[in-house]
Write an enzyme that holds these catalytic residues in place. Structure first.
Site, mmCIF file in Angstrom:
data_model
loop_
_atom_site.group_PDB
_atom_site.id
_atom_site.type_symbol
_atom_site.label_atom_id
_atom_site.label_comp_id
_atom_site.label_asym_id
_atom_site.label_seq_id
_atom_site.Cartn_x
_atom_site.Cartn_y
_atom_site.Cartn_z
ATOM 1 N N GLU A 364 8.500 11.670 14.150
ATOM 2 C CA GLU A 364 7.826 11.861 12.844
ATOM 3 C C GLU A 364 8.768 11.504 11.686
ATOM 4 O O GLU A 364 8.797 12.172 10.646
ATOM 5 C CB GLU A 364 7.207 13.249 12.743
HETATM 6 N N1 CAA Z 1 2.289 9.683 0.377
HETATM 7 C C1 CAA Z 1 1.432 8.770 -0.185
HETATM 8 N N2 CAA Z 1 1.777 7.461 -0.383
HETATM 9 C C2 CAA Z 1 3.002 7.073 0.017
HETATM 10 C C3 CAA Z 1 3.927 7.962 0.608
HETATM 11 C C4 CAA Z 1 3.528 9.306 0.782
HETATM 12 N N3 CAA Z 1 4.354 10.201 1.335
HETATM 13 N N4 CAA Z 1 5.048 7.291 0.915
HETATM 14 C C5 CAA Z 1 4.856 6.015 0.505
HETATM 15 N N5 CAA Z 1 3.616 5.885 -0.026
HETATM 16 C C6 CAA Z 1 3.017 4.690 -0.622
HETATM 17 C C7 CAA Z 1 3.937 4.163 -1.746
HETATM 18 O O1 CAA Z 1 3.640 4.799 -2.974
HETATM 19 C C8 CAA Z 1 3.576 2.683 -1.785
HETATM 20 O O2 CAA Z 1 2.380 2.530 -2.499
HETATM 21 P P1 CAA Z 1 2.164 1.236 -3.476
HETATM 22 O O3 CAA Z 1 2.162 0.048 -2.552
HETATM 23 O O4 CAA Z 1 0.840 1.484 -4.104
HETATM 24 O O5 CAA Z 1 3.324 1.225 -4.420
HETATM 25 C C9 CAA Z 1 3.286 2.377 -0.303
HETATM 26 O O6 CAA Z 1 2.973 3.637 0.329
HETATM 27 C C10 CAA Z 1 4.458 1.744 0.417
HETATM 28 O O7 CAA Z 1 5.574 2.611 0.246
HETATM 29 P P2 CAA Z 1 7.063 2.162 0.605
HETATM 30 O O8 CAA Z 1 7.348 0.865 -0.077
HETATM 31 O O9 CAA Z 1 7.967 3.322 0.337
HETATM 32 O O10 CAA Z 1 6.929 1.890 2.169
HETATM 33 P P3 CAA Z 1 7.989 1.357 3.216
HETATM 34 O O11 CAA Z 1 7.355 0.297 4.027
HETATM 35 O O12 CAA Z 1 9.284 1.059 2.546
HETATM 36 O O13 CAA Z 1 8.142 2.611 4.216
HETATM 37 C C11 CAA Z 1 8.989 4.703 5.029
HETATM 38 C C12 CAA Z 1 8.496 3.861 3.841
HETATM 39 C C13 CAA Z 1 9.230 6.077 4.419
HETATM 40 C C14 CAA Z 1 10.269 4.160 5.629
HETATM 41 C C15 CAA Z 1 7.876 4.753 6.117
HETATM 42 O O14 CAA Z 1 7.744 3.516 6.777
HETATM 43 C C16 CAA Z 1 8.123 5.845 7.122
HETATM 44 O O15 CAA Z 1 7.798 6.999 6.874
HETATM 45 N N6 CAA Z 1 8.689 5.497 8.317
HETATM 46 C C17 CAA Z 1 8.812 6.427 9.399
HETATM 47 C C18 CAA Z 1 7.612 6.355 10.285
HETATM 48 C C19 CAA Z 1 7.376 7.609 11.029
HETATM 49 O O16 CAA Z 1 7.593 8.708 10.535
HETATM 50 N N7 CAA Z 1 6.864 7.465 12.242
HETATM 51 C C20 CAA Z 1 6.547 8.603 13.043
HETATM 52 C C21 CAA Z 1 5.471 8.249 13.986
HETATM 53 S S1 CAA Z 1 4.534 9.560 14.542
HETATM 54 C C22 CAA Z 1 5.388 10.374 15.712
HETATM 55 O O17 CAA Z 1 6.580 10.452 15.733
HETATM 56 C C23 CAA Z 1 4.460 10.961 16.663
HETATM 57 C C24 CAA Z 1 4.734 11.958 17.633
HETATM 58 O O18 CAA Z 1 4.214 11.790 18.675
HETATM 59 C C25 CAA Z 1 5.426 13.235 17.391
#
Ligand code: CAA
Length: 380
Positions: A364
């Site tokens: 996550e």
């Molecule tokens: N809430 C709402 N919108 C959001 C947000 C949030 N928390 N975070 C980003 N956004 C929006 C931004 O505002 C942006 O919007 P605009 O295009 O309108 O400006 C858009 O999303 C893109 O944002 P970023 O440019 O920040 O996105 P990024 O590509 O650089 O990625 C990241 C950001 C934080 C690295 C994201 O990719 C991330 O969270 N990565 C980790 C993925 C993850 O947690 N995976 C877990 C998988 S599930 C799991 O583990 C399952 C299990 O079985 C337990």
């Protein structure tokens, strides 16, 4: 700030504690060894209303509150962290994807009510071989087909994947515009072309069921789309914000479970003619771990309360996830050490808890990704 739990929250904790002692403590070591999930107990827990604690009654929940849900994840994870993540993914990641989407009320009734009321199990399909930390790197594609869509791709590391009746699948409609075309669909078990792939053999949370989910020409209708093209990425991010509080709760529960075992052990085990806790080095170590647990609890409950109040909580969730999971790793590792040779043996549980703690720093959003989220908030 009110540091007391409400009577209702305390009652949930009591109910969960009774359930875990009766239904999860027996056989937890064997389930870990055999990678067996306690499916019957999971269903029973659902019948107690636990998967709907944070969802409205109109969508099958009990509207009790987000903190109540977090307390329940924490409590089960003291005994069985595999159950804890199954619970959290079911509720936060599947349930959250549906609840916080722009889906119609009719869609929410159809796709959230069975999960929130404990009649079905949900899973969350975001991660792919090329989309781990970079969640935007999706290669699962939805192609318009008549009134609906055809989905193709492979999701990996799906917790609850092999058990799930419903899976949220994030995908792109047009890879050339990336996340601007990212959508989400709910796909039902048994849909032709949708099947469980490789089941993972893991270091920890061994009893949780985690697998690939393969989509080969899976036909879905338009009313299975819960996030329209362009809405999917933000929905995934919002949903993960909630999920990260759930993982924090799971990690805190693991830390507390190990801490309790070590405390009992230090009281009863004698060396050099006195109980181990009379060795000041060990007593001080326990004091330090207890302080870490209490600090982690504060940031976790704060994040849960912010979410419950409908206030911004992205940064608070990332802090809670990072803090609780680092504390879980530290506490469990120290507990194994304090139990000495016994700590290394399965019947003392702490070695399992140490293995379980490790993944909480990874899934996550790795703790490095949490730092990206926190620093992003600081310098926006
Ligand atoms: N809430 C709402 N919108 C959001 C947000 C949030 N928390 N975070 C980003 N956004 C929006 C931004 O505002 C942006 O919007 P605009 O295009 O309108 O400006 C858009 O999303 C893109 O944002 P970023 O440019 O920040 O996105 P990024 O590509 O650089 O990625 C990241 C950001 C934080 C690295 C994201 O990719 C991330 O969270 N990565 C980790 C993925 C993850 O947690 N995976 C877990 C998988 S599930 C799991 O583990 C399952 C299990 O079985 C337990």
């Amino acid at each position: 700030m009110d540091f007391e739990l409400s009577a209702q929250e305390q009652e949930i904790v009591n109910q969960v504690r009774e359930f875990t002692q009766k239904r999860l403590a027996p056989g937890v070591v064997e389930r870990d060894e055999k990678s067996e999930f306690p499916l019957e107990a999971f269903k029973e827990f659902g019948n107690m209303g636990m998967y709907g604690l944070c969802y409205p009654q109109e969508f099958g929940g009990t509207d009790t509150g987000y903190l109540a849900y977090i307390l329940a994840v924490e409590e089960v994870s003291k005994i069985d962290a595999s159950f804890g993540i199954g619970f959290s993914v079911n509720t936060s990641l599947y349930g959250g994807s549906v609840m916080y989407s722009n889906a119609t009320d009719e869609q929410k009734k159809r796709f959230l009510s069975p999960i929130a009321s404990g009649k079905a199990i949900g899973s969350f399909g975001l991660t792919e071989a090329s989309a781990g930390s970079d969640a935007a790197g999706q290669q699962t594609i939805a192609t318009p087909d008549g009134d609906g869509y055809v989905l193709n791709g492979t999701k990996i590391f799906n917790t609850n994947g092999p058990l799930a009746d419903y899976t949220v699948v994030y995908c792109l409609l047009d890879p050339s515009v990336g996340t601007k075309s990212m959508a989400a669909f709910v796909v039902e078990k048994g849909t032709p072309g949708f099947h469980v792939g490789k089941i993972e053999n893991k270091m920890g949370i061994r009893s949780a069921q985690v697998s690939e989910m393969v989509l080969s020409n899976v036909k879905v209708s338009a009313d299975q789309m819960i996030a329209k093209p362009g809405e999917g990425f933000k929905l995934a991010m919002k949903t993960l914000d909630g999920g990260r509080i759930g993982v924090g709760a799971q990690a805190l529960g693991i830390a507390e479970g190990a801490f309790e075992i070590a405390r009992d052990y230090l009281k009863q085990r004698e060396q050099f003619g006195k109980p181990l806790f009379k060795q000041q080095y060990l007593a001080f170590k326990m004091a330090e771990l207890y302080a870490d647990i209490e600090k982690a609890k504060l940031v976790l409950y704060k994040a849960a309360k912010l979410k419950e109040a409908g206030k911004p909580f992205t940064t608070a969730a990332a802090i809670a996830k990072m803090t609780c999971t680092d504390v879980a790793m530290k506490v469990t590792t120290e507990c194994v050490q304090m139990l000495g040779g016994n700590g290394y043996m399965k019947e003392y549980h702490v070695e399992r808890m140490m293995r379980d703690a490790k993944i909480t720093q990874i899934y996550e959003g790795t703790n490095e990704i949490q730092k990206l989220v926190i620093s992003g908030g600081l310098f926006r």
